[in-house]
Design a protein around this motif. Structure first.
Motif, PDB file in Angstrom:
ATOM      1  N   LEU A  15      33.784  69.590  27.778  1.00  0.00           N
ATOM      2  CA  LEU A  15      34.984  69.047  28.418  1.00  0.00           C
ATOM      3  C   LEU A  15      35.170  67.572  28.067  1.00  0.00           C
ATOM      4  CD1 LEU A  15      37.344  69.500  30.370  1.00  0.00           C
ATOM      5  CD2 LEU A  15      35.802  68.870  32.226  1.00  0.00           C
ATOM      6  N   LEU A  16      34.098  66.804  28.121  1.00  0.00           N
ATOM      7  CA  LEU A  16      34.178  65.387  27.758  1.00  0.00           C
ATOM      8  C   LEU A  16      34.526  65.213  26.287  1.00  0.00           C
ATOM      9  CD1 LEU A  16      31.187  63.860  29.754  1.00  0.00           C
ATOM     10  CD2 LEU A  16      33.631  63.540  30.195  1.00  0.00           C
ATOM     11  N   THR A  19      38.166  65.888  25.837  1.00  0.00           N
ATOM     12  CA  THR A  19      38.942  64.781  26.405  1.00  0.00           C
ATOM     13  C   THR A  19      39.005  63.614  25.433  1.00  0.00           C
ATOM     14  OG1 THR A  19      38.319  65.438  28.644  1.00  0.00           O
ATOM     15  CG2 THR A  19      39.094  63.181  28.349  1.00  0.00           C
ATOM     16  N   GLU A  22      41.158  64.470  22.468  1.00  0.00           N
ATOM     17  CA  GLU A  22      42.577  64.366  22.823  1.00  0.00           C
ATOM     18  C   GLU A  22      43.040  62.917  22.781  1.00  0.00           C
ATOM     19  OE1 GLU A  22      45.489  64.969  26.687  1.00  0.00           O
ATOM     20  OE2 GLU A  22      43.326  64.773  26.944  1.00  0.00           O
ATOM     21  N   GLN A  23      42.291  62.047  23.407  1.00  0.00           N
ATOM     22  CA  GLN A  23      42.672  60.635  23.454  1.00  0.00           C
ATOM     23  C   GLN A  23      42.745  60.027  22.061  1.00  0.00           C
ATOM     24  OE1 GLN A  23      40.166  58.431  26.084  1.00  0.00           O
ATOM     25  NE2 GLN A  23      41.218  59.196  27.884  1.00  0.00           N
ATOM     26  N   TRP A  71      48.297  68.798  22.758  1.00  0.00           N
ATOM     27  CA  TRP A  71      47.716  67.751  23.595  1.00  0.00           C
ATOM     28  C   TRP A  71      48.649  67.195  24.661  1.00  0.00           C
ATOM     29  CZ3 TRP A  71      42.791  67.998  22.838  1.00  0.00           C
ATOM     30  CH2 TRP A  71      42.258  68.256  21.577  1.00  0.00           C
ATOM     31  N   PHE A 117      48.067  59.401  28.981  1.00  0.00           N
ATOM     32  CA  PHE A 117      47.009  60.384  28.785  1.00  0.00           C
ATOM     33  C   PHE A 117      45.634  59.748  28.633  1.00  0.00           C
ATOM     34  CE2 PHE A 117      50.991  62.081  27.324  1.00  0.00           C
ATOM     35  CZ  PHE A 117      51.071  63.232  28.094  1.00  0.00           C
ATOM     36  N   SER A 118      45.530  58.463  28.913  1.00  0.00           N
ATOM     37  CA  SER A 118      44.235  57.799  28.800  1.00  0.00           C
ATOM     38  C   SER A 118      43.398  58.073  30.043  1.00  0.00           C
ATOM     39  CB  SER A 118      44.425  56.298  28.600  1.00  0.00           C
ATOM     40  OG  SER A 118      45.045  55.738  29.733  1.00  0.00           O
ATOM     41  N   LEU A 119      42.101  57.904  29.892  1.00  0.00           N
ATOM     42  CA  LEU A 119      41.186  58.105  31.019  1.00  0.00           C
ATOM     43  C   LEU A 119      41.172  56.861  31.894  1.00  0.00           C
ATOM     44  CD1 LEU A 119      38.010  59.952  29.729  1.00  0.00           C
ATOM     45  CD2 LEU A 119      39.601  60.670  31.489  1.00  0.00           C
ATOM     46  N   LEU A 124      44.091  59.971  36.789  1.00  0.00           N
ATOM     47  CA  LEU A 124      43.250  61.060  37.284  1.00  0.00           C
ATOM     48  C   LEU A 124      43.686  61.543  38.657  1.00  0.00           C
ATOM     49  CD1 LEU A 124      39.748  59.755  36.185  1.00  0.00           C
ATOM     50  CD2 LEU A 124      41.174  61.467  35.064  1.00  0.00           C
TER      51      LEU A 124
END
Length: 125
Positions: A15-16, A19, A22-23, A71, A117-119, A124
């Motif tokens: 998952l990480l 992620t 994607e970024q 994405w 779409f950034s972490l 979140l």
């Protein structure tokens, strides 16, 4: 028990990894798109603007959007397509000043969409 923990850790790492992929993909694509937009702006504001300049921008976008569908939401892609199409339409009727302003909006969108779409904490929750 150990198998369950290892499976959960593997799922977390996958998952990480997805992620971060994607970024990186979204950010790199929009960075390249900003560069093409800036090149198109400089050509349209130059002495001999051409209809082909906006066509090159449209071709670039059509190529990149295929990968972005995996994405980002389709609404974001559709909005960019609208602005690109307007820019192309204005260059076809040789209204290069209006096409230039459409490129300004495109550049802003290309800088803002990857931020969505950034972490970050605000994305979140």
């Amino acid at each position: 028990m150990l198998k369950s923990v290892l499976t959960m850790l593997l799922a977390l790492f996958l998952l990480l990894g997805a992620t971060f992929a994607e970024q990186i993909t979204v950010q790199n694509t929009f960075d390249d798109f900003c560069t093409v937009i800036e090149q198109t702006q400089s050509k349209l504001s130059g002495e001999n603007p051409s209809k082909l300049d906006a066509d090159a921008l449209e071709d670039f976008w059509l190529d990149k959007k295929q990968r972005l569908h995996a994405w980002i939401p389709h609404a974001e892609i559709k909005e960019i397509e609208l602005w690109v199409s307007e820019c192309v339409a204005y260059t076809q009727i040789e209204d290069f000043e209006e096409a230039y302003t459409k490129l300004d909006v495109l550049k802003t969108l290309a800088m803002q969409i990857p931020k969505n779409f950034s972490l970050k904490l605000e994305n979140l929750f």
